[in-house]
Design a protein around this motif. Structure first.
Motif, PDB file in Angstrom:
ATOM      1  N   PHE A 181       0.828  -1.214   0.000  1.00 42.81           N
ATOM      2  CA  PHE A 181       0.000   0.000   0.000  1.00 42.81           C
ATOM      3  C   PHE A 181       0.859   1.258   0.000  1.00 42.81           C
ATOM      4  O   PHE A 181       0.603   2.207  -0.752  1.00 42.81           O
ATOM      5  N   LEU A 182       1.894   1.256   0.841  1.00 37.33           N
ATOM      6  CA  LEU A 182       2.754   2.437   0.933  1.00 37.33           C
ATOM      7  C   LEU A 182       3.505   2.687  -0.361  1.00 37.33           C
ATOM      8  O   LEU A 182       3.830   3.835  -0.684  1.00 37.33           O
ATOM      9  N   GLN A 183       3.800   1.609  -1.104  1.00 41.29           N
ATOM     10  CA  GLN A 183       4.514   1.756  -2.369  1.00 41.29           C
ATOM     11  C   GLN A 183       3.581   2.072  -3.539  1.00 41.29           C
ATOM     12  O   GLN A 183       4.048   2.331  -4.645  1.00 41.29           O
ATOM     13  N   SER A 184       2.268   2.024  -3.296  1.00 42.11           N
ATOM     14  CA  SER A 184       1.319   2.207  -4.403  1.00 42.11           C
ATOM     15  C   SER A 184       1.171   3.657  -4.857  1.00 42.11           C
ATOM     16  O   SER A 184       0.682   3.918  -5.944  1.00 42.11           O
ATOM     17  N   LEU A 223      -1.116   7.366  -1.086  1.00 36.29           N
ATOM     18  CA  LEU A 223      -1.000   8.418  -0.061  1.00 36.29           C
ATOM     19  C   LEU A 223      -0.652   9.759  -0.697  1.00 36.29           C
ATOM     20  O   LEU A 223      -1.234  10.802  -0.353  1.00 36.29           O
ATOM     21  N   GLU A 224       0.314   9.747  -1.609  1.00 35.53           N
ATOM     22  CA  GLU A 224       0.719  10.989  -2.276  1.00 35.53           C
ATOM     23  C   GLU A 224      -0.438  11.578  -3.087  1.00 35.53           C
ATOM     24  O   GLU A 224      -0.682  12.793  -3.065  1.00 35.53           O
ATOM     25  N   LYS A 225      -1.157  10.699  -3.812  1.00 36.37           N
ATOM     26  CA  LYS A 225      -2.294  11.177  -4.607  1.00 36.37           C
ATOM     27  C   LYS A 225      -3.395  11.740  -3.715  1.00 36.37           C
ATOM     28  O   LYS A 225      -4.038  12.738  -4.036  1.00 36.37           O
ATOM     29  N   TYR A 226      -3.604  11.083  -2.552  1.00 32.28           N
ATOM     30  CA  TYR A 226      -4.636  11.552  -1.613  1.00 32.28           C
ATOM     31  C   TYR A 226      -4.283  12.914  -1.037  1.00 32.28           C
ATOM     32  O   TYR A 226      -5.141  13.786  -0.860  1.00 32.28           O
ATOM     33  N   LEU A 227      -2.997  13.083  -0.785  1.00 32.72           N
ATOM     34  CA  LEU A 227      -2.544  14.335  -0.177  1.00 32.72           C
ATOM     35  C   LEU A 227      -2.781  15.528  -1.098  1.00 32.72           C
ATOM     36  O   LEU A 227      -3.124  16.621  -0.643  1.00 32.72           O
ATOM     37  N   VAL A 228      -2.639  15.290  -2.414  1.00 28.80           N
ATOM     38  CA  VAL A 228      -2.822  16.404  -3.364  1.00 28.80           C
ATOM     39  C   VAL A 228      -4.229  16.401  -3.972  1.00 28.80           C
ATOM     40  O   VAL A 228      -4.490  17.160  -4.900  1.00 28.80           O
ATOM     41  N   GLY A 229      -5.110  15.517  -3.446  1.00 32.01           N
ATOM     42  CA  GLY A 229      -6.497  15.518  -3.907  1.00 32.01           C
ATOM     43  C   GLY A 229      -6.705  14.888  -5.270  1.00 32.01           C
ATOM     44  O   GLY A 229      -7.605  15.309  -6.014  1.00 32.01           O
ATOM     45  N   ASP A 230      -5.894  13.897  -5.599  1.00 28.95           N
ATOM     46  CA  ASP A 230      -5.966  13.287  -6.928  1.00 28.95           C
ATOM     47  C   ASP A 230      -6.511  11.849  -6.868  1.00 28.95           C
ATOM     48  O   ASP A 230      -6.268  11.059  -7.773  1.00 28.95           O
ATOM     49  N   THR A 231      -7.244  11.502  -5.808  1.00 29.14           N
ATOM     50  CA  THR A 231      -7.794  10.145  -5.678  1.00 29.14           C
ATOM     51  C   THR A 231      -9.301  10.146  -5.928  1.00 29.14           C
ATOM     52  O   THR A 231      -9.975  11.155  -5.719  1.00 29.14           O
ATOM     53  N   SER A 232      -9.777   8.991  -6.368  1.00 27.05           N
ATOM     54  CA  SER A 232     -11.224   8.824  -6.540  1.00 27.05           C
ATOM     55  C   SER A 232     -11.872   8.593  -5.179  1.00 27.05           C
ATOM     56  O   SER A 232     -11.193   8.472  -4.163  1.00 27.05           O
ATOM     57  N   ILE A 233     -13.202   8.536  -5.165  1.00 28.48           N
ATOM     58  CA  ILE A 233     -13.914   8.317  -3.908  1.00 28.48           C
ATOM     59  C   ILE A 233     -13.525   6.984  -3.286  1.00 28.48           C
ATOM     60  O   ILE A 233     -13.255   6.886  -2.086  1.00 28.48           O
ATOM     61  N   THR A 234     -13.479   5.949  -4.110  1.00 35.10           N
ATOM     62  CA  THR A 234     -13.116   4.620  -3.600  1.00 35.10           C
ATOM     63  C   THR A 234     -11.699   4.609  -3.062  1.00 35.10           C
ATOM     64  O   THR A 234     -11.423   4.032  -1.991  1.00 35.10           O
ATOM     65  N   GLU A 235     -10.786   5.256  -3.788  1.00 34.57           N
ATOM     66  CA  GLU A 235      -9.394   5.305  -3.337  1.00 34.57           C
ATOM     67  C   GLU A 235      -9.269   6.108  -2.045  1.00 34.57           C
ATOM     68  O   GLU A 235      -8.501   5.739  -1.142  1.00 34.57           O
ATOM     69  N   ASN A 291      -0.412   6.159   9.129  1.00 39.69           N
ATOM     70  CA  ASN A 291      -0.689   7.503   9.655  1.00 39.69           C
ATOM     71  C   ASN A 291       0.604   8.305   9.786  1.00 39.69           C
ATOM     72  O   ASN A 291       0.654   9.495   9.452  1.00 39.69           O
ATOM     73  N   ALA A 292       1.655   7.620  10.259  1.00 39.83           N
ATOM     74  CA  ALA A 292       2.944   8.307  10.392  1.00 39.83           C
ATOM     75  C   ALA A 292       3.479   8.720   9.025  1.00 39.83           C
ATOM     76  O   ALA A 292       4.020   9.826   8.852  1.00 39.83           O
ATOM     77  N   ALA A 293       3.321   7.834   8.028  1.00 42.39           N
ATOM     78  CA  ALA A 293       3.780   8.167   6.683  1.00 42.39           C
ATOM     79  C   ALA A 293       2.990   9.335   6.114  1.00 42.39           C
ATOM     80  O   ALA A 293       3.541  10.206   5.418  1.00 42.39           O
ATOM     81  N   TYR A 294       1.690   9.375   6.436  1.00 41.11           N
ATOM     82  CA  TYR A 294       0.839  10.465   5.939  1.00 41.11           C
ATOM     83  C   TYR A 294       1.255  11.805   6.560  1.00 41.11           C
ATOM     84  O   TYR A 294       1.351  12.824   5.876  1.00 41.11           O
ATOM     85  N   GLU A 295       1.530  11.795   7.896  1.00 43.79           N
ATOM     86  CA  GLU A 295       1.971  13.018   8.565  1.00 43.79           C
ATOM     87  C   GLU A 295       3.307  13.484   8.000  1.00 43.79           C
ATOM     88  O   GLU A 295       3.546  14.677   7.801  1.00 43.79           O
TER      89      GLU A 295
END
Length: 261
Positions: A8-11, A14-26, A41-45
């Motif tokens: 998951f971390l390599q997918s 997280l980066e796409k979510y942070l910049v608002g580039d994910t779909s609803i499901t993602e 959570n730590a990786a997201y922070e």
């Protein structure tokens, strides 16, 4: 589990979510991981902090007094809205999404199984129809055989055995004639093989003529009816040519004399 988190971390979600580039499901999937796993959570922070650092490094200092001018202009035309951190989807929304996905997958599985069962049922029905047809066919053949045996066992039935002459030494054919019921049957036991242009034929002999009763085939070794000829003196088997020559006694290979009633 560690492998799953690593994947998951390599997918890059997280980066796409942070910049608002994910779909609803993602987004639902990412928020579920953030809430469920401290590592995520730590990786997201950490990504948020890195994003702030990158933003500061690439920032260009605005000219003196620009902020006052911008604020004054925006106050006249629009309201300034403070940016907030996106709210995370509640746990019950995630649960509902997971439940909906599970229900959809389960429904699809049931549909596939039901489709396969219908297909198997059609095959079984076809096989049952074929089996019923075979049973009916076999019953019909058994009935015919029973009738034939009944005719053979009739006391009025007379048995005649054809034996071949020098031209067909291995020929053996049996005729069953019932003058009371006026029926005739013949059973081909053995017929010597002939060249392709020749065949065996059976005849009813009268005082002044011969009547063709049909062709005998060496591959058709079964009991079958032949026409009953009243007042016939004899039955004979000849070898005929397919070129249409007129039959004659010279072609005869077997003969039986019939008993007169």
């Amino acid at each position: 589990m560690e492998e799953k988190l690593h994947t998951f971390l390599q997918s890059g979600l997280l980066e796409k979510y942070l910049v608002g580039d994910t779909s609803i499901t993602e987004s639902v999937e990412v928020e579920h991981y953030i809430d469920s796993y401290p590592e995520v959570n730590a990786a997201y922070e950490k990504l948020q902090n890195n994003l702030e650092i990158v933003a500061k490094v690439n920032a260009v200092e605005a000219p003196y007094g620009s902020l006052d001018k911008i604020l004054k202009a925006t106050e006249e035309e629009t309201k300034v809205v403070a940016l907030k951190k996106p709210n995370k989807t509640p746990w019950y929304s995630i649960a509902a999404s997971v439940a909906a996905f599970a229900f959809g997958f389960y429904s699809f599985t049931l549909y596939q199984e039901n489709k396969e069962l219908h297909s198997e049922n059609d095959v079984v029905v076809d096989e049952l129809f074929d089996l019923r047809s075979d049973i009916e066919k076999n019953n019909s053949q058994l009935n015919d055989l029973a009738l034939q045996l009944q005719k053979l066992n009739n006391p009025d039935a007379q048995k005649y055995v054809f034996k071949g002459n020098e031209r067909a030494k291995d020929l053996k054919t049996v005729a069953y004639i019932n003058p009371v019921e006026k029926t005739s049957m013949i059973d081909v036991v053995t017929l010597p093989k002939l060249p392709e242009e020749q065949y065996y034929q059976i005849w009813a002999e009268f005082q002044d003529k011969m009547i063709n009763l049909g062709i005998l085939d060496e591959t058709e070794r079964r009991l079958r009816p032949i026409p009953y000829m009243e007042d016939a003196l004899a039955l004979s088997i000849t070898i005929e040519n397919r070129n249409g020559n007129v039959p004659g006694m010279d072609n005869e290979v077997a003969e039986i004399l019939l008993k007169n009633k």
